[in-house]
Design an enzyme around this catalytic site. Sequence first.
Site, mmCIF file in Angstrom:
data_model
loop_
_atom_site.group_PDB
_atom_site.id
_atom_site.type_symbol
_atom_site.label_atom_id
_atom_site.label_comp_id
_atom_site.label_asym_id
_atom_site.label_seq_id
_atom_site.Cartn_x
_atom_site.Cartn_y
_atom_site.Cartn_z
ATOM 1 N N ASP A 50 0.838 -1.198 0.000
ATOM 2 C CA ASP A 50 0.000 0.000 0.000
ATOM 3 C C ASP A 50 0.872 1.246 0.000
ATOM 4 O O ASP A 50 1.807 1.366 0.797
ATOM 5 C CB ASP A 50 -0.904 0.013 1.239
ATOM 6 C CG ASP A 50 -1.773 1.236 1.305
ATOM 7 O OD1 ASP A 50 -2.837 1.248 0.655
ATOM 8 O OD2 ASP A 50 -1.392 2.210 1.987
ATOM 9 N N TYR A 55 2.568 10.412 -0.466
ATOM 10 C CA TYR A 55 3.664 10.016 0.415
ATOM 11 C C TYR A 55 4.991 10.522 -0.168
ATOM 12 O O TYR A 55 5.372 10.165 -1.285
ATOM 13 C CB TYR A 55 3.721 8.498 0.588
ATOM 14 C CG TYR A 55 2.522 7.888 1.296
ATOM 15 C CD1 TYR A 55 1.601 8.681 1.987
ATOM 16 C CD2 TYR A 55 2.313 6.521 1.284
ATOM 17 C CE1 TYR A 55 0.507 8.119 2.630
ATOM 18 C CE2 TYR A 55 1.225 5.948 1.926
ATOM 19 C CZ TYR A 55 0.318 6.752 2.592
ATOM 20 O OH TYR A 55 -0.766 6.193 3.223
ATOM 21 N N PRO A 208 -2.047 -0.267 13.281
ATOM 22 C CA PRO A 208 -2.550 -1.262 14.233
ATOM 23 C C PRO A 208 -1.757 -1.297 15.533
ATOM 24 O O PRO A 208 -2.246 -1.820 16.531
ATOM 25 C CB PRO A 208 -2.394 -2.585 13.458
ATOM 26 C CG PRO A 208 -1.303 -2.327 12.470
ATOM 27 C CD PRO A 208 -1.495 -0.889 12.064
ATOM 28 N N LYS A 217 7.565 0.030 23.773
ATOM 29 C CA LYS A 217 8.888 0.661 23.895
ATOM 30 C C LYS A 217 8.839 2.052 24.518
ATOM 31 O O LYS A 217 9.876 2.572 24.926
ATOM 32 C CB LYS A 217 9.570 0.727 22.532
ATOM 33 C CG LYS A 217 8.911 1.667 21.525
ATOM 34 C CD LYS A 217 9.659 1.597 20.192
ATOM 35 C CE LYS A 217 8.986 2.440 19.118
ATOM 36 N NZ LYS A 217 9.694 2.317 17.820
#
Length: 338
Positions: A50, A55, A208, A217
């Site tokens: 995708d 972008y 997700p 983290k």
Amino acid sequence: MVNYRYLGNSGFKVSEITYGNWITHASQIGNEQAIATVHRALELGITSFDTADAYANTAAEVVLGDALRGQSREDVEIFTKVYWPVGRKGPNDAGLSRKHIRDAIDGSLRRLGVEYVDLYQAHRYDYETPLEETMQAFAEVVRQGKALYIGVSEWTAEQLRAGHALATELGIQLVSNQPQYSALWRVIEGKIVPTSEELGISQIVWSPMAQGVLSGKYLPGQPRPEGSRATDAHGGDRFIQRFLRDEVLTAVQRLAPVADQAGLTLPQLAIAWVLQNPNVSAALVGASRPQQLEDTVKASGVELDADALAAIDDALLPVAETDPEKTYTVSPKTRPGA
């Protein structure tokens, strides 16, 4: 290897772990590393990719095209999107007008080095273009063989219903929506998912792992790790801020024993969680190095038991965003400019 799922009410299958190149390609990492990561994705069984023309202002499509060059076209599924300003960012270089869609699909195909994309998506809803014009333009793209299926991203339940009706009238298939969805961001569950199930539309979900917060983290009261999304000046830091509250980070740490019990890492648990939703066809994952994918693909095919799902809810629901009204705030009310 990665499992496959049907996309919407169609016969088209996609890998349930799908590689997305937002932020990473032509932004966070160099082209050589990006290409190596795509090649590792293919080796691991990810065949769906995708991207979007916006972008890195079209550069991410170029990198993905370079990475997939030489791969048999029938062996991969390529998705891209149209809406945000691109190129010179002139008055018609954004939105979902017939002119921009016609120009945008040709540009995307040229940069990707392919004759068609499998899925062409409206990156947001365009309030300044009549929906009839937009769907007619998408129908032309499909009839010209430049895209096989049509999808959208972050549309409301009402917009999905109207778009689906027009697509059906025009004889094309609107098969997917691409919203944000994670165990910390559940706003699609109230209206989007029930409407999509009724219409035969699937979700291809982004973030997700809640921008990496569900990896565990980020620790409450501690500095943000160098090189992480939270310190990314290219735009990633804007999206993660909502999840960096100490109460959220503390809740995420409570997932560690749940993941251990399931034999998963925290990132695997986060991805497996979204894939438990039967309306989700794919979870979009990004990676800045090949090794990250080796961990995340192991979430494919995982079935979380009732106890694990209940434990995740107990830990995260008090701090998760569940308000379905949030789905009405994503698309800009005016077409974005330069």
